[in-house]
Design an enzyme around this catalytic site. Sequence first.
Site, PDB file in Angstrom:
ATOM      1  N   CYS A  14      13.164  83.684   2.182  1.00 17.26           N
ATOM      2  CA  CYS A  14      12.319  82.769   1.390  1.00 17.26           C
ATOM      3  C   CYS A  14      12.062  81.436   2.082  1.00 17.26           C
ATOM      4  O   CYS A  14      11.133  80.718   1.723  1.00 17.26           O
ATOM      5  CB  CYS A  14      12.946  82.521   0.026  1.00 17.26           C
ATOM      6  N   HIS A  52      11.376  75.239  -3.457  1.00 13.36           N
ATOM      7  CA  HIS A  52      11.174  76.693  -3.445  1.00 13.36           C
ATOM      8  C   HIS A  52      11.021  77.196  -4.883  1.00 13.36           C
ATOM      9  O   HIS A  52      11.812  76.851  -5.759  1.00 13.36           O
ATOM     10  CB  HIS A  52      12.342  77.390  -2.750  1.00 13.36           C
ATOM     11  N   ASN A 108       8.690  84.436  -8.067  1.00 11.91           N
ATOM     12  CA  ASN A 108       9.191  84.060  -6.743  1.00 11.91           C
ATOM     13  C   ASN A 108       8.483  84.941  -5.704  1.00 11.91           C
ATOM     14  O   ASN A 108       8.750  86.141  -5.626  1.00 11.91           O
ATOM     15  CB  ASN A 108      10.711  84.266  -6.719  1.00 11.91           C
TER      16      ASN A 108
HETATM   17  N1  ACO Z   1      16.718  90.539 -19.346  1.00 11.77           N
HETATM   18  C1  ACO Z   1      17.729  90.467 -20.245  1.00 11.77           C
HETATM   19  N2  ACO Z   1      19.006  90.308 -19.891  1.00 11.77           N
HETATM   20  C2  ACO Z   1      19.295  90.211 -18.588  1.00 11.77           C
HETATM   21  C3  ACO Z   1      18.291  90.283 -17.595  1.00 11.77           C
HETATM   22  C4  ACO Z   1      16.968  90.456 -18.028  1.00 11.77           C
HETATM   23  N3  ACO Z   1      15.935  90.517 -17.159  1.00 11.77           N
HETATM   24  N4  ACO Z   1      18.874  90.152 -16.385  1.00 11.77           N
HETATM   25  C5  ACO Z   1      20.188  90.008 -16.601  1.00 11.77           C
HETATM   26  N5  ACO Z   1      20.445  90.055 -17.922  1.00 11.77           N
HETATM   27  C6  ACO Z   1      21.724  89.933 -18.601  1.00 11.77           C
HETATM   28  C7  ACO Z   1      22.878  90.288 -17.713  1.00 11.77           C
HETATM   29  O1  ACO Z   1      23.081  91.680 -17.723  1.00 11.77           O
HETATM   30  C8  ACO Z   1      24.011  89.539 -18.382  1.00 11.77           C
HETATM   31  O2  ACO Z   1      24.449  90.293 -19.493  1.00 11.77           O
HETATM   32  P1  ACO Z   1      26.012  90.428 -19.814  1.00 11.77           P
HETATM   33  O3  ACO Z   1      26.479  89.035 -20.053  1.00 11.77           O
HETATM   34  O4  ACO Z   1      26.014  91.283 -20.998  1.00 11.77           O
HETATM   35  O5  ACO Z   1      26.621  91.042 -18.592  1.00 11.77           O
HETATM   36  C9  ACO Z   1      23.339  88.302 -18.939  1.00 11.77           C
HETATM   37  O6  ACO Z   1      21.936  88.578 -18.954  1.00 11.77           O
HETATM   38  C10 ACO Z   1      23.624  87.044 -18.135  1.00 11.77           C
HETATM   39  O7  ACO Z   1      23.401  87.310 -16.785  1.00 11.77           O
HETATM   40  P2  ACO Z   1      23.632  86.178 -15.749  1.00 11.77           P
HETATM   41  O8  ACO Z   1      23.369  86.765 -14.426  1.00 11.77           O
HETATM   42  O9  ACO Z   1      24.917  85.465 -15.983  1.00 11.77           O
HETATM   43  O10 ACO Z   1      22.471  85.146 -16.129  1.00 11.77           O
HETATM   44  P3  ACO Z   1      22.126  83.793 -15.439  1.00 11.77           P
HETATM   45  O11 ACO Z   1      22.093  82.725 -16.466  1.00 11.77           O
HETATM   46  O12 ACO Z   1      22.922  83.541 -14.210  1.00 11.77           O
HETATM   47  O13 ACO Z   1      20.623  84.031 -14.966  1.00 11.77           O
HETATM   48  C11 ACO Z   1      19.387  84.588 -12.994  1.00 11.77           C
HETATM   49  C12 ACO Z   1      20.331  85.071 -14.071  1.00 11.77           C
HETATM   50  C13 ACO Z   1      18.081  84.184 -13.656  1.00 11.77           C
HETATM   51  C14 ACO Z   1      19.155  85.721 -12.029  1.00 11.77           C
HETATM   52  C15 ACO Z   1      20.022  83.361 -12.286  1.00 11.77           C
HETATM   53  O14 ACO Z   1      21.348  83.653 -11.903  1.00 11.77           O
HETATM   54  C16 ACO Z   1      19.234  82.970 -11.088  1.00 11.77           C
HETATM   55  O15 ACO Z   1      18.080  82.595 -11.167  1.00 11.77           O
HETATM   56  N6  ACO Z   1      19.853  83.009  -9.900  1.00 11.77           N
HETATM   57  C17 ACO Z   1      19.163  82.723  -8.689  1.00 11.77           C
HETATM   58  C18 ACO Z   1      18.666  84.010  -8.139  1.00 11.77           C
HETATM   59  C19 ACO Z   1      17.371  83.885  -7.408  1.00 11.77           C
HETATM   60  O16 ACO Z   1      16.578  83.008  -7.618  1.00 11.77           O
HETATM   61  N7  ACO Z   1      17.159  84.845  -6.566  1.00 11.77           N
HETATM   62  C20 ACO Z   1      15.922  84.914  -5.926  1.00 11.77           C
HETATM   63  C21 ACO Z   1      16.060  85.266  -4.560  1.00 11.77           C
HETATM   64  S1  ACO Z   1      16.844  84.064  -3.675  1.00 11.77           S
HETATM   65  C22 ACO Z   1      15.729  83.010  -3.315  1.00 11.77           C
HETATM   66  O17 ACO Z   1      14.578  83.099  -3.564  1.00 11.77           O
HETATM   67  C23 ACO Z   1      16.247  81.932  -2.661  1.00 11.77           C
END
Ligand code: ACO
Length: 329
Positions: free
Chosen positions: A113, A256, A286
Amino acid sequence: QPRFTLEGFGRYVPQRVLTNADLESIVETSDDWITTRTGIKERRIVAPGEACTDLAAHAARAALDNAGRAAGELSHIYVATFTPDTVCPPAACTLQDKLGLKNLACMDIAAACSGFLFALDTAMGAVARKPDSVVLVCASEVVTSRTNWADRATCVLFGDGAGAVVLSNREPKPGQASVRDIIIQSDGALGPLLTVKGGGSAHPYKLGQTVDADHFIEMIGPEIYKNAVRNMTQVCEDILARNALTMNDVDLFIPHQANLRIMEGVAKRLRCPEAKVMITVDRYGNTAAASAPIALADALAEGRVGPGSRVLMTTFGGGFTWAAALLEF
Ligand code: ACO
């Protein structure tokens, strides 16, 4: 002293829109979950057969038009992507052919990215070495080619798109920008937090093997989140400090576009008011390396930057890689 002039800006996103409501019929998720956790409302996805360099060619032509340059004036093409059309040939060479060009220096830059700013830094090196260089710096991604549509934790985050700029040593004209400074950094120890393993030489596919989940993006979201906020904040503080600037001297902040909450976290730590933050993640998701130049081109199209504006960009990606750049219009 070489000048690093951004002469033209272009972007392209595919026509097809995939909304959060559409995703509700693919995985168990909801518009509310996606919106509150990420800020994403919809993203663009390619039509069948549309590949990385098809998007790149649209963005490249837009950037060349904007620069008032003919494609034949280019000396180099750098394409930042982690989703090239093919492992070989490089996307930059395929793009060169699509633009009807020959005998340029073309190569891909793999920095996930962060790739756009890594490619821009590489292009600045070319201009510094050979001042008559005219470099097309393109970032193009078909992230959906690496999206696991059975994994709700990742498939809701990404979209497809491309952005491009033209860099040269020319005196900037109104509407054009100078790259005042750029920092690019990496930490391979964090690599396992975000991977696309399958098909690489450490995870080769065998003839007849069906595709595994490791063909697609796998990530540890919360850890990426923390590191993204930490590293983008740090690199922005570093680039501001070494230019004796503060956030008050910045007119537009383009972080980003991975997740609205990550951007808000970085902006808060930098004491950057919300009004100065460029946001496109709501409409494109993204788009990996393409996020930065798409947001830059949209900022120009929306009149959010103009003559006299100073822009701070920062990127973060798999590797991990991160970067910051200061642009002055
Ligand atoms: N819909 C509903 N529920 C979901 C989804 C979804 N799409 N995805 C995950 N969940 C659930 C999980 O299963 C989990 O359930 P559980 O508690 O029963 O196990 C719950 O939601 C919480 O999941 P978390 O991963 O703790 O949620 P979080 O608040 O961390 O948000 C997210 C997740 C949005 C992915 C966040 O961690 C994030 O944005 N991280 C950065 C990742 C990123 O941006 N990656 C992109 C590539 S890297 C880059 O571009 C640099």
